[in-house]
Structures are given as C-alpha cells and as structure tokens.
Scaffold this motif. Structure first.
Motif, PDB file in Angstrom:
ATOM      1  N   VAL A 489     -18.725  95.581  35.952  1.00  0.00           N
ATOM      2  CA  VAL A 489     -19.517  96.643  36.124  1.00  0.00           C
ATOM      3  C   VAL A 489     -19.078  97.735  36.708  1.00  0.00           C
ATOM      4  O   VAL A 489     -17.980  97.401  37.609  1.00  0.00           O
ATOM      5  CB  VAL A 489     -20.825  96.112  36.709  1.00  0.00           C
ATOM      6  CG1 VAL A 489     -20.407  95.298  38.011  1.00  0.00           C
ATOM      7  CG2 VAL A 489     -22.001  97.150  36.949  1.00  0.00           C
ATOM      8  N   VAL A 490     -19.299  98.850  36.396  1.00  0.00           N
ATOM      9  CA  VAL A 490     -18.564 100.147  36.946  1.00  0.00           C
ATOM     10  C   VAL A 490     -19.548 100.883  37.826  1.00  0.00           C
ATOM     11  O   VAL A 490     -20.798 101.099  37.270  1.00  0.00           O
ATOM     12  CB  VAL A 490     -17.835 101.017  35.906  1.00  0.00           C
ATOM     13  CG1 VAL A 490     -17.362 102.230  36.372  1.00  0.00           C
ATOM     14  CG2 VAL A 490     -16.859 100.184  34.902  1.00  0.00           C
ATOM     15  N   LEU A 491     -19.246 100.940  39.070  1.00  0.00           N
ATOM     16  CA  LEU A 491     -20.219 101.515  40.198  1.00  0.00           C
ATOM     17  C   LEU A 491     -19.870 102.873  40.800  1.00  0.00           C
ATOM     18  O   LEU A 491     -18.808 102.695  41.614  1.00  0.00           O
ATOM     19  CB  LEU A 491     -20.529 100.618  41.273  1.00  0.00           C
ATOM     20  CG  LEU A 491     -20.858  99.103  40.853  1.00  0.00           C
ATOM     21  CD1 LEU A 491     -20.861  98.138  41.820  1.00  0.00           C
ATOM     22  CD2 LEU A 491     -22.384  99.093  40.362  1.00  0.00           C
ATOM     23  N   PRO A 492     -20.043 103.911  40.308  1.00  0.00           N
ATOM     24  CA  PRO A 492     -19.546 105.289  40.941  1.00  0.00           C
ATOM     25  C   PRO A 492     -20.245 105.501  42.315  1.00  0.00           C
ATOM     26  O   PRO A 492     -21.455 104.898  42.492  1.00  0.00           O
ATOM     27  CB  PRO A 492     -20.243 106.301  40.194  1.00  0.00           C
ATOM     28  CG  PRO A 492     -21.165 105.754  39.164  1.00  0.00           C
ATOM     29  CD  PRO A 492     -20.933 104.214  38.974  1.00  0.00           C
ATOM     30  N   VAL A 493     -19.668 105.418  43.432  1.00  0.00           N
ATOM     31  CA  VAL A 493     -20.119 105.866  44.650  1.00  0.00           C
ATOM     32  C   VAL A 493     -21.355 106.586  44.644  1.00  0.00           C
ATOM     33  O   VAL A 493     -22.462 106.496  45.188  1.00  0.00           O
ATOM     34  CB  VAL A 493     -18.996 105.945  45.803  1.00  0.00           C
ATOM     35  CG1 VAL A 493     -19.562 106.007  47.100  1.00  0.00           C
ATOM     36  CG2 VAL A 493     -17.917 104.925  45.834  1.00  0.00           C
ATOM     37  N   GLN A 503     -17.467 107.198  33.864  1.00  0.00           N
ATOM     38  CA  GLN A 503     -17.741 107.331  32.402  1.00  0.00           C
ATOM     39  C   GLN A 503     -16.393 107.196  31.517  1.00  0.00           C
ATOM     40  O   GLN A 503     -16.079 106.408  30.723  1.00  0.00           O
ATOM     41  CB  GLN A 503     -18.247 108.818  31.913  1.00  0.00           C
ATOM     42  CG  GLN A 503     -19.747 108.752  32.515  1.00  0.00           C
ATOM     43  CD  GLN A 503     -20.599 107.824  31.615  1.00  0.00           C
ATOM     44  OE1 GLN A 503     -20.329 107.323  30.595  1.00  0.00           O
ATOM     45  NE2 GLN A 503     -22.023 108.328  31.820  1.00  0.00           N
ATOM     46  N   GLU A 504     -15.235 107.767  32.127  1.00  0.00           N
ATOM     47  CA  GLU A 504     -13.995 107.741  31.666  1.00  0.00           C
ATOM     48  C   GLU A 504     -13.416 106.501  31.562  1.00  0.00           C
ATOM     49  O   GLU A 504     -12.805 105.906  30.810  1.00  0.00           O
ATOM     50  CB  GLU A 504     -12.897 108.719  32.442  1.00  0.00           C
ATOM     51  CG  GLU A 504     -11.400 108.740  31.677  1.00  0.00           C
ATOM     52  CD  GLU A 504     -10.581 109.615  32.721  1.00  0.00           C
ATOM     53  OE1 GLU A 504      -9.360 109.139  32.628  1.00  0.00           O
ATOM     54  OE2 GLU A 504     -11.051 110.558  33.312  1.00  0.00           O
ATOM     55  N   VAL A 505     -13.480 105.569  32.855  1.00  0.00           N
ATOM     56  CA  VAL A 505     -13.002 104.127  32.905  1.00  0.00           C
ATOM     57  C   VAL A 505     -13.770 103.308  31.931  1.00  0.00           C
ATOM     58  O   VAL A 505     -13.224 102.475  31.170  1.00  0.00           O
ATOM     59  CB  VAL A 505     -13.417 103.700  34.276  1.00  0.00           C
ATOM     60  CG1 VAL A 505     -13.149 102.349  34.480  1.00  0.00           C
ATOM     61  CG2 VAL A 505     -12.367 104.446  35.254  1.00  0.00           C
ATOM     62  N   VAL A 506     -15.144 103.341  31.639  1.00  0.00           N
ATOM     63  CA  VAL A 506     -15.962 102.731  31.052  1.00  0.00           C
ATOM     64  C   VAL A 506     -15.540 102.839  29.552  1.00  0.00           C
ATOM     65  O   VAL A 506     -15.305 101.783  28.696  1.00  0.00           O
ATOM     66  CB  VAL A 506     -17.410 102.937  30.945  1.00  0.00           C
ATOM     67  CG1 VAL A 506     -18.258 102.581  29.904  1.00  0.00           C
ATOM     68  CG2 VAL A 506     -18.015 102.558  32.484  1.00  0.00           C
ATOM     69  N   VAL A 542     -15.510  99.583  41.928  1.00  0.00           N
ATOM     70  CA  VAL A 542     -16.145 100.796  42.773  1.00  0.00           C
ATOM     71  C   VAL A 542     -15.302 101.939  42.691  1.00  0.00           C
ATOM     72  O   VAL A 542     -14.126 101.831  43.351  1.00  0.00           O
ATOM     73  CB  VAL A 542     -16.427 100.149  44.382  1.00  0.00           C
ATOM     74  CG1 VAL A 542     -16.876 101.412  45.351  1.00  0.00           C
ATOM     75  CG2 VAL A 542     -17.524  99.095  44.313  1.00  0.00           C
ATOM     76  N   LEU A 543     -15.897 103.049  42.302  1.00  0.00           N
ATOM     77  CA  LEU A 543     -15.050 104.224  42.127  1.00  0.00           C
ATOM     78  C   LEU A 543     -15.493 105.307  42.914  1.00  0.00           C
ATOM     79  O   LEU A 543     -16.920 105.783  42.960  1.00  0.00           O
ATOM     80  CB  LEU A 543     -15.045 104.647  40.656  1.00  0.00           C
ATOM     81  CG  LEU A 543     -14.753 103.542  39.396  1.00  0.00           C
ATOM     82  CD1 LEU A 543     -14.762 104.182  38.364  1.00  0.00           C
ATOM     83  CD2 LEU A 543     -13.268 102.951  39.845  1.00  0.00           C
ATOM     84  N   GLY A 544     -14.694 105.739  43.804  1.00  0.00           N
ATOM     85  CA  GLY A 544     -14.914 106.987  44.866  1.00  0.00           C
ATOM     86  C   GLY A 544     -14.061 108.038  44.678  1.00  0.00           C
ATOM     87  O   GLY A 544     -13.234 108.080  43.628  1.00  0.00           O
ATOM     88  N   ASN A 545     -13.671 108.834  45.858  1.00  0.00           N
ATOM     89  CA  ASN A 545     -12.607 109.853  45.947  1.00  0.00           C
ATOM     90  C   ASN A 545     -11.352 109.421  45.305  1.00  0.00           C
ATOM     91  O   ASN A 545     -10.516 109.894  44.715  1.00  0.00           O
ATOM     92  CB  ASN A 545     -12.804 110.645  47.024  1.00  0.00           C
ATOM     93  CG  ASN A 545     -14.062 111.445  47.141  1.00  0.00           C
ATOM     94  OD1 ASN A 545     -14.955 111.832  46.124  1.00  0.00           O
ATOM     95  ND2 ASN A 545     -14.510 111.726  48.240  1.00  0.00           N
TER      96      ASN A 545
END
Length: 586
Positions: A489-493, A503-506, A542-545
């Motif tokens: 599961v991809v979670l943008p901060v 979206q790119e990672v997915v 978890v994807l942040g800056n």
C-alpha cells in the motif's frame, strides 16, 4: 484440549452443570420447560421453551449469577428410579418430557435426578453435589427447532462449559478467545475475502476481489507444479446426467449428499459432487497403450454437495466449492512409484506453506460395515494391502483408521494439526480398482491384450475453499507476500505535495507485477497507516519530501515498527526475492 465427549470425568461434570443451568433458568423463568441438555464437543447445551420470551446476551450474566448461588448452596444430586406411570405423572405439565417418556422402549429404566427444588428426567450419571459445577461459563445462545424439525417450534438453546478447576476453565476460555480471532469467517469478512447472502443461497460463497486473487494465485501455483510433473489439465461440466453417477456408483452410495436431480427432456441431470466419473469418460474416449501410462489428468473443478444446514461452516464446509483434483491412470507395476511421487508433491507443497505438524492416516474400509462401500472383498483387500506395502517401503510413519475409506477404495489422508489443535484433512491419495471396472476402462498391454488400469485419485490442496479457510486461521489473515491479495500500500504524506510521486511509484510497481494499492484519501497519515495494518497488507510505503526528491521509498513491514528507506529498485529486488523464495511471514 480435553475431550468433552469421551473424557468420563469432564462429560459427567458438564452434564451435571447443564442441570444447574436448567435449575437457574427455572428460578428466573418459572414458565420454562426443558427438552434435552446433552454434552457436546464444546461443553453442553440445553434446549428450553420460554413461551413468548426470548433469551438475549444480557440474560446470560443473570443466569450465571443464579447458577453461582445454586453451586454455593451445595445441594447434593440424588438419583431416583421411577416407573413410566410415575414419570408421566411427575412431568405431566411438561409436554417435552412427556414426549421423551412416551417414546422410551418398554423395559427402559427411567431415572430422575434431583438437586434441591429442581428435578429433571435424566439417565445420568452426575456428580454427587452441585458444588463441583462451580467452574463454569455460559458461552452463547441460539434458536433450535424442537427435534431438529423445521416444522416444529423454535426453542431457546443455551451453551455452556464446565471444568474441574478455575485454571482449566480460564485456559479453555483463552483458547476460545484465540479461536474467535482466528475464525476464518471473521477474517474473511474483515479482509474482504468472501461473503454469503441468504438471497443467493445458504452455503454458497461469493468470492470478493481479494478472495478471488488468493484463489487465482493458489490455482496457478498448484497447476504450475502439476505441469512440471507431467500432468495435463482438463475442464469438465459442473452438471451431468444422473446415469453417469449410476454407472460410477455415486448415485447409490452418495445421492443423499447430492443436490436433487433436475428433470428435462426425458433425462435427469444433477450438480456434480466430484469429478472422477467425468475423468473416467475422458480416459475412455481414446485407445491407450501400456506405453502411454501413467496418464495424469488434473482439474481445478467446481463441485456441489448438499451439506446439512447445521454442518455449514463458512468456506470450510460449504455447498459449492472448488477442488484441486487429479486422476492418475496407471499400470499395476507403476503404483508404488506414482504413489511416492504424489507423496513428494504433498511434502513439497507443505514446505512452501510452512506446515510441519502433520501425520499420515491410512483410511480403510470397516470390515464389519461393508454396506456403504461398493466393490468386492478381493479388490478391497488387494488395494489395502498394496497401499500398506507402499507406505512401509517408503518408511513413512502412519496409523490406520477403519471406516474412513472412500466408498470406492482405501486412501492415505494427510492430517494436519491446526493452530487451534484441530485435526484437519488437507490432502488425500486414494487407490481405486473399482471405477476402472465399472467404466470398463482398458489399455493394451505388451502382449496386445486389453487389461484394466488402476486409478489414483489425489488432491493436494484438497478443496481450495477449505485450504484458504485453514490458511486464514493458521496465519490470522497475515498471508505471505507471494499470496497476499494486496502486497503493497502506497501512502503519500500529503496529497498536494506527494501524490504525483506516489502515482509514479504505484505505476512502476504494477509494471513489475506487484499487487499495489494507493491510499490517497483525505485522511490523516496515522489513520491510513492503521487501516493498512488492519487489512494486514505486507508492506506500507510512506512517501514524503525526502522520498520524492531522492527517488527512494520508506517501507514498513506488517508486524514491525521499524521503517527503512531504500532506493526504489532495491525495494523491488527485496520484493522479488521474497516472492521467489515464497518466504513465510516473519
């Protein structure tokens, strides 16, 4: 876990406690009338007529409180033998007891048991005092038709359990709590695996997207293994002419477990309960030489059995299910080698799933009850001795179980011990001389003569449905990465800053053939992380800056607190390695 049905001490104690419960109910509901209160696998129950009143969850603590008073009072339990006339007079105002007494055979010794102000009809035995019943717990309640007949009145059924000591009771209740957490029906609902709907039909599961994904992966997994071993896959219809099952013998020996026949065009059709008759017909459709054998025919097949309503247990026991089925047609001289190869396949599969607590059971015909089996004694003796000889030659440790054979032949069942201590049959290998005889199957031997082949019936995963139920309960729904319906599961901060990178990672993960979900809901990150944990998804990203700017991902594995940041390609390599090794959940 102690055996309530066969442990004499536990059986007697629970039967006595059922009477204590009935006495408490009579104190609280003077209008109560009682049907039967037997000991069952989970303790005891009593069926009760409360008139217009219905038991609720709130009533159980009240009944328990009254039971404690009765146990503390400590009345002795006294047995009396009475005549039929005396019994009918004593229970004249209770039509349920009158029915029991009236249906007892002539000459039956009728006994009652009394404890203080309560007397009940019972053959016993009981403990000597209600004091011994103090370590009890009422577990649940339900409705039950009188005598199990849906045309009769619904009675209130209350379940309970009793142990000699508080420690044993507490240990048992802890196991029950653990069983609730592992119940595949609960997990299946929480994880979106399957559902049932009365409007569709009882015992007919519908597989939701997550569940279908698990089924598809399991099907591909076992079919790939079969292809590597020379199996060929077929597909046969889920409905067939009744005449087919009369030829196979299923109609005479199994029709009570089948759905009723459908009459049309002067023929009768039935939903199939198994696939062996269809596979016999495929084999028979061609001429075979001894050089062609063994022929390994396999199918992922949908089957249907009309299980009793009370026996339905989620997808573990349903009326529609899917079998990982195979029939191997072979020469008698090939039995030992083929049997060994199937056994190796079973052990290989069990290694992939981490099953270690299992044993082999040689299931034989009961020689004192041969009516439910077909075929002749000579073929039964021949096939049983051959299976025994193969097992002895393999050096496999096994035990024998009379009366557990299929109705057409003996079998080797693999009994796996579940996390809750239950004995579950997952895989089976059956040796069959009977169906080749009934279908007049032949092959041409080295002398040019037509002779009968032997058939091995084998199921490795057994029913996919039951296998998935077992897996869910073994793992508490935490499936290994290769089998999990959602792997990442991809979670943008924050969506406004990080969703584009998410979206790119997915997209890249999907291109690498991983099952990935993007959770970009307008919710706090902590809430979304907890949701991912609840759905038992193996990896959270978890994807942040920092991740966006450096092209990395920060992952956390299910069940672990630590977070690790790695380049995207390194994360993909980690996933590929775990999937390839079919690594078990850590």
């Amino acid at each position: 876990m102690r055996d309530f049905l066969n442990d004499v001490e536990l059986n007697t104690l629970n039967h006595s406690c059922a009477h204590v419960m009935a006495q408490a109910v009579k104190h609280l509901y003077p209008q109560a009338k009682f049907w039967v209160g037997p000991v069952v696998e989970e303790g005891f129950y009593y069926d009760i007529d409360l008139g217009d009143q219905t038991i609720t969850d709130d009533d159980l603590p009240k009944i328990e409180k009254e039971m404690k008073k009765i146990c503390k009072d400590g009345k002795r339990i006294v047995r009396h033998e009475v005549s039929r006339e005396e019994a009918l007079k004593e229970f004249a105002d209770d039509e349920y007891k009158v029915d029991l007494i009236s249906n007892m055979p002539e000459g039956t010794v009728i006994s009652t048991y009394s404890q203080g102000d309560f007397t009940d009809l019972c053959r016993g035995p009981h403990v000597d005092t209600v004091k011994k019943c103090k370590n009890f717990k009422l577990l649940k309640h339900s409705g039950a038709y009188w005598k199990g007949d849906k045309n009769n009145k619904v009675l209130q059924r209350i379940y309970g359990v009793c142990f000699p000591t508080k420690e044993e009771l507490d240990e048992h209740l802890a196991l029950l709590e653990e069983a609730k957490e592992r119940d595949h029906r609960k997990l299946g609902k929480e994880l979106g695996i399957f559902m049932f709907a009365d409007l569709v039909g009882r015992g007919l599961p519908m597989w939701l997207p997550n569940g279908f994904t698990v089924r598809r992966i399991l099907s591909d997994y076992i079919m790939d293994k079969e292809l590597d071993l020379g199996y060929e896959h077929v597909m046969t219809p889920s409905v067939a002419n009744v005449a087919l099952y009369k030829t196979s013998g299923h109609w005479d020996h199994y029709k009570d477990d089948m759905f009723p026949a459908m009459e049309m065009d002067d023929e009768a059709y039935v939903l199939r309960p198994m696939n062996c008759p269809e596979h016999m017909m495929i084999y028979k459709s061609q001429l075979h030489s001894y050089r062609d054998l063994p022929i390994r025919m396999a199918e992922i097949a949908n089957d249907f059995r009309f299980e009793a309503s009370g026996a339905l247990t989620g997808i573990e026991r349903a009326r529609a299910f899917t079998q990982n089925d195979s029939h191997i047609f072979l020469r008698p001289d090939q039995i030992a080698q083929e049997f060994k190869e199937v056994s190796k396949l079973i052990l290989d599969v069990y290694k992939d799933f981490g099953f270690t607590d299992y044993e082999f059971r040689l299931s034989l015909r009961d020689p004192e009850d041969t009516e439910k089996y077909f075929g002749n004694d000579e073929l039964w003796e021949k096939s049983e001795n051959e299976l025994r000889a193969v097992l002895n030659d393999m050096g496999v440790k096994y035990y024998e179980a009379k009366g557990e054979a299929a109705f057409y032949g003996p079998k080797l069942d693999v009994q796996v011990k579940s996390a809750l201590g239950h004995d579950v049959t997952l895989s089976t290998i059956q040796l069959d001389y009977q169906l080749p005889e009934r279908f007049e199957l032949t092959y041409v031997d080295e002398n040019g003569e037509k002779v009968r082949p032997v058939v091995i019936h084998r199921a490795i995963l057994g029913s996919l449905d039951r296998f998935i139920a077992f897996l869910l309960e073994e793992t508490k729904g935490v499936l290994p990465l290769w089998l999990a319906p959602k792997q990442v599961v991809v979670l943008p901060v924050k969506n406004e800053y990080h969703e584009e990178y998410a979206q790119e990672v997915v997209k890249k993960l999907r291109k690498a053939h991983f099952r990935v979900q993007l959770d970009n809901r307008d919710e706090k990150l902590g809430y979304r992380i907890r949701e991912a944990q609840m759905h038992k998804i193996p990896y959270e990203l978890v994807l942040g800056n920092n991740e966006r700017d450096e092209g990395t991902v920060t992952y956390r594995q299910y069940g672990h607190q630590e977070q690790t940041t790695v380049p995207f390609d390194e994360f993909v390599a980690l996933l590929n390695d775990e999937v390839e090794k079919k690594a078990l959940q850590k």
